[in-house]
Scaffold this active site. Sequence first.
Site, PDB file in Angstrom:
ATOM      1  N   LYS A  27       0.843  -1.197   0.000  1.00 30.93           N
ATOM      2  CA  LYS A  27       0.000   0.000   0.000  1.00 30.93           C
ATOM      3  C   LYS A  27       0.881   1.252   0.000  1.00 30.93           C
ATOM      4  CE  LYS A  27      -3.777  -2.331   2.393  1.00 30.93           C
ATOM      5  NZ  LYS A  27      -4.709  -2.281   1.268  1.00 30.93           N
ATOM      6  N   GLU A  78     -12.043  -3.874  10.266  1.00 34.35           N
ATOM      7  CA  GLU A  78     -12.814  -4.372   9.131  1.00 34.35           C
ATOM      8  C   GLU A  78     -14.290  -4.315   9.482  1.00 34.35           C
ATOM      9  OE1 GLU A  78     -10.896  -7.867   6.991  1.00 34.35           O
ATOM     10  OE2 GLU A  78     -10.017  -8.060   8.989  1.00 34.35           O
ATOM     11  N   ASP A 136      -4.065 -13.819  12.600  1.00 35.77           N
ATOM     12  CA  ASP A 136      -4.398 -13.379  11.245  1.00 35.77           C
ATOM     13  C   ASP A 136      -3.885 -11.986  10.940  1.00 35.77           C
ATOM     14  OD1 ASP A 136      -5.743 -13.843   8.711  1.00 35.77           O
ATOM     15  OD2 ASP A 136      -7.257 -12.407   9.371  1.00 35.77           O
ATOM     16  N   HIS A 191       0.681  -8.181   9.711  1.00 36.83           N
ATOM     17  CA  HIS A 191       0.363  -6.831   9.246  1.00 36.83           C
ATOM     18  C   HIS A 191       0.678  -5.757  10.283  1.00 36.83           C
ATOM     19  CE1 HIS A 191      -1.421  -8.884   5.996  1.00 36.83           C
ATOM     20  NE2 HIS A 191      -2.631  -9.044   6.495  1.00 36.83           N
ATOM     21  N   LYS A 226     -13.009  -7.690  13.364  1.00 36.10           N
ATOM     22  CA  LYS A 226     -13.992  -7.845  12.303  1.00 36.10           C
ATOM     23  C   LYS A 226     -15.357  -7.354  12.780  1.00 36.10           C
ATOM     24  CE  LYS A 226     -11.878 -11.502   9.557  1.00 36.10           C
ATOM     25  NZ  LYS A 226     -11.813 -10.622   8.374  1.00 36.10           N
TER      26      LYS A 226
END
Length: 512
Positions: free
Chosen positions: A202, A236, A255, A260, A360
């Site tokens: 990104k 998210e 995850d 990340h 999430k």
Amino acid sequence: MTVAKTVKMSNQGLAQPGDPCVIVIFGAAGDLTKRKLIPALYNLARNNLLPKEFAVVGVARAQMSTQDFRQKMSRDVHEFAPISIDAQLWDWLENRLCYLSGEFQDPNTYEQLQNLLAQIDQENGTRGNYLYYLATAPDFFCDIIWQLSNIGLTREENEQWRRFIIEKPFGHDLDSARALNKNISSVLKESQTYRIDHYLGKETVQNILVFRFGNGLFEPIWNHHYIDHVQITVAESVGVEGRGGYYEGAGALRDMVQNHMFQLLALIAMEPPLSFEADVVRDEKSKLLRAIQPLSAEDVLTHTVRGQYGSGTVRGSSVPAYRSEPRVAPDSCTETFVALKLMLDNWRWADVPFYLRTGKALGERVTEIAIQFKRVPSLLFRQTPIDQLTPNLLILRIQPNEGISLQFGAKIPGPTVHMGKVEMDFCYTDYFGTQSSTGYETLLYDCMIGDATLFQRADNVEVGWSVVTPILDVWKALPPRNFPNYAAGTWGPKEADDLLENDGRQWRRIDL
């Protein structure tokens, strides 16, 4: 390094096409190929960054001919590419697509691949340079690498290179990551191994180093003398959306945090590298990750928060509880939300907390890094209506609306002294136009030219796991009693707010 290369591309026009090569995509029938990889390759071709001597071989178990594969990719690229497709350019790329059907554990698959690659080298002039992209389940990583090694397709000789892009997850804890690194290093050199993290493709992530080290305005105050704390948010708005089978074995900590978020942490907090050479940058990232204070079992209870979403509403749409998702246990203890407080053991960041949160089914889809500076002494304003000074805030927005903003106080016009919060805002699209990117273009191009700066090195992966494995161990020993503990569409459980409020701070309110 990618940052330096971007400057060359935009200011000097010196970017050259990648080396002649064949990209072999294992797992080519999956979503990653159609949604990201083929559109990214098309974008590279559009920007004249693919070599003329180029081809793609898709390898998967699905029964398909090369013509079937080309037709499928043609339909998919028109659906998923972020820009309109030029027919002539797509014809050029489509004619360089081949397909091989086979089982990843069958030696015959690799014998056929060897023959096909030799044919492509002869017809396309790709010179025996092969980039293998392992877009498969992690269970196949070692099988594929060993099979390729057994047939000589990993050997680098006569100036030919053989490189491997390995998708996440790279292990599921420290022991498994070490075992995977050991297996891979027994066959491949570290210089051949590119552990990919698509977040590093990104633009705003790549811009962090330029922003920090290329501007004399910020680097002198990038330390504990001026910064109060740092918040990193990766939120998210969607739930697991049918990926319950995978997510049950992963959870938010594995995850998102270990890869990340730790990469974002490293870039925002690392020391200045001596150069933009790949290993020099990765050395500094490794030092930063090693500086994270280890969490004891007691620390895990006070410095970490886990959550799981229940039913709720996100942007007007009903979202079922995580435990109602397909292939999710009705009493699942898998976390869909994580918040952490981390401290760094070095002089630059002494006593500066770093708060990380990800989840999430949250209120918005947003990734940002917020740096809050310390308040100035308010003695000057003690005889004015201003009872508290607003701290300065620097925000790096990674998605959506990539950009950077700076918040500071200014006097509101009028006869008395009142302060208001104002914002200076930089948006990528305003200055550079719409970025028609999948996020994989830079990473694929870097691998073709042998630049490993934006890829994780073996030691970086293991250091990341060494931080989160104690958390996983405590959470496994003490199952949560209150799941689900936040409704879909909110910003996580109350305990996440308490994590900062106990320090006299609060999460930044994000309004898109």
